[in-house]
Enzyme design. Structure first.
Site, PDB file in Angstrom:
ATOM      1  N   ASN A  80       0.846  -1.212   0.000  1.00  0.00           N
ATOM      2  CA  ASN A  80       0.000   0.000   0.000  1.00  0.00           C
ATOM      3  C   ASN A  80       0.873   1.251   0.000  1.00  0.00           C
ATOM      4  OD1 ASN A  80      -3.037  -0.435   0.155  1.00  0.00           O
ATOM      5  ND2 ASN A  80      -2.272  -1.980   1.553  1.00  0.00           N
TER       6      ASN A  80
ATOM      7  N   ILE B 262      -2.362  -0.530  17.794  1.00  0.00           N
ATOM      8  CA  ILE B 262      -3.484   0.361  18.118  1.00  0.00           C
ATOM      9  C   ILE B 262      -2.902   1.709  18.540  1.00  0.00           C
ATOM     10  CG2 ILE B 262      -5.440   0.685  19.730  1.00  0.00           C
ATOM     11  CD1 ILE B 262      -5.929  -1.543  17.713  1.00  0.00           C
ATOM     12  N   LEU B 263      -3.511   2.796  18.101  1.00  0.00           N
ATOM     13  CA  LEU B 263      -3.002   4.130  18.442  1.00  0.00           C
ATOM     14  C   LEU B 263      -3.549   4.594  19.797  1.00  0.00           C
ATOM     15  CD1 LEU B 263      -3.272   5.927  14.986  1.00  0.00           C
ATOM     16  CD2 LEU B 263      -1.266   4.849  16.012  1.00  0.00           C
TER      17      LEU B 263
ATOM     18  N   HIS C  43      -8.507  -0.723   5.191  1.00  0.00           N
ATOM     19  CA  HIS C  43      -8.855  -2.025   5.765  1.00  0.00           C
ATOM     20  C   HIS C  43      -9.354  -2.935   4.645  1.00  0.00           C
ATOM     21  CE1 HIS C  43     -10.054  -4.903   8.833  1.00  0.00           C
ATOM     22  NE2 HIS C  43     -11.181  -5.044   8.179  1.00  0.00           N
TER      23      HIS C  43
ATOM     24  N   GLU D 169     -12.170   3.774  18.046  1.00  0.00           N
ATOM     25  CA  GLU D 169     -12.773   2.463  17.756  1.00  0.00           C
ATOM     26  C   GLU D 169     -11.974   1.787  16.629  1.00  0.00           C
ATOM     27  OE1 GLU D 169     -15.311   1.141  19.365  1.00  0.00           O
ATOM     28  OE2 GLU D 169     -15.146  -0.682  18.141  1.00  0.00           O
TER      29      GLU D 169
ATOM     30  N   ASP E 262     -10.940   0.325  13.418  1.00  0.00           N
ATOM     31  CA  ASP E 262     -11.653   0.245  12.121  1.00  0.00           C
ATOM     32  C   ASP E 262     -13.031   0.907  12.188  1.00  0.00           C
ATOM     33  OD1 ASP E 262     -10.399  -3.118  11.714  1.00  0.00           O
ATOM     34  OD2 ASP E 262      -9.511  -1.203  11.118  1.00  0.00           O
TER      35      ASP E 262
ATOM     36  N   GLU F 181      -7.367  -2.103  -2.694  1.00  0.00           N
ATOM     37  CA  GLU F 181      -6.777  -1.268  -1.620  1.00  0.00           C
ATOM     38  C   GLU F 181      -5.827  -0.239  -2.217  1.00  0.00           C
ATOM     39  OE1 GLU F 181      -5.095  -3.315   1.779  1.00  0.00           O
ATOM     40  OE2 GLU F 181      -6.186  -5.109   1.156  1.00  0.00           O
TER      41      GLU F 181
END
Ligand code: GRF
Length: 207
Positions: free
Chosen positions: A16, A93-94, A110, A149, A151, A180
């Site tokens: 990507n 995860i941020l 995603h 949250e 995604d 993508e």
């Protein structure tokens, strides 16, 4: 609108990231990729950045708590005057700190049609395995703004792929990955042209 400075966070092969680099090089994106950060030392995406003379960093997650890790990312992004952060196969995860500082300035890609097959623990081939097992007739890819949250942030672009009876998870993954690459470049281009407007849970695209 001046060219925006983009940081890309990766954890893996970086196809990507490569699609984004190619789109920028073809003049399709009014932005410059100034920084690539990986939480995985072996991520091939770091080599892709190096090959394109893009500053790239491995930040060792073992050295920091999640909060401290994201403060390191923020520090590096500030130094490069980053306007937009793109998560391209980034598996951490941020923390709240970075989400607050870059509200509606973090985009994720995603490999499913969110909210299907999305959220905690849905990443990589598992997403496609679940889709094939379920027997869906269409799957696809989604770009969205990132919020607390997983995604779950406001959806920007979705594009579908047909799922045939004989499709394996690997074949579906391949078909979705092509989509993508396409929608991530489109999304970043729209963002850099100031054409995305977040209204509550929804994103208006002002073409
Ligand atoms: C892609 O399927 C992406 O949607 C998911 O992780 C994979 C990363 O692929 N988040 P790559 O590293 O960009 O090739």
């Amino acid at each position: 609108m001046g060219r925006l400075n983009i940081a890309v966070l990766i954890s893996g092969s970086g196809t990507n990231l490569q699609a984004l680099i190619d789109a920028v090089n073809r003049g399709k994106v009014n932005g410059s990729i100034r920084l690539v950060i990986s939480n995985n030392k072996e991520a091939f995406g770091l080599k892709r950045a190096e090959k394109n003379s893009i500053k790239n960093l491995y930040i060792d997650p073992q050295k920091y708590t999640t909060e401290e890790y994201d403060l390191e990312i923020i520090k590096e992004c500030k130094a490069e005057e980053i306007d937009l952060i793109v998560l391209a196969g980034y598996l951490k995860i941020l923390s709240k700190e970075i989400l607050l500082k870059y509200k509606n300035k973090i985009i994720n890609i995603h490999p499913s049609l969110i909210p299907s097959f999305a959220g905690k623990n849905y990443y990589g081939i598992k997403v496609h395995k679940k889709a094939v097992e379920y027997g869906v007739k269409v799957s696809g890819a989604t770009t969205h703004f990132v919020d607390e949250e997983p995604d779950g942030g406001p959806i920007i672009i979705q594009e579908t792929v047909d799922v045939n009876f004989e499709d394996t998870a690997e074949l579906l993954q391949k078909k979705v990955l092509e989509v993508e690459h396409k929608i991530l470049s489109e999304t970043v281009s729209l963002y850099c042209d100031g054409k995305l407007e977040v209204i509550g849970r929804k994103v208006k695209i002002n073409k």
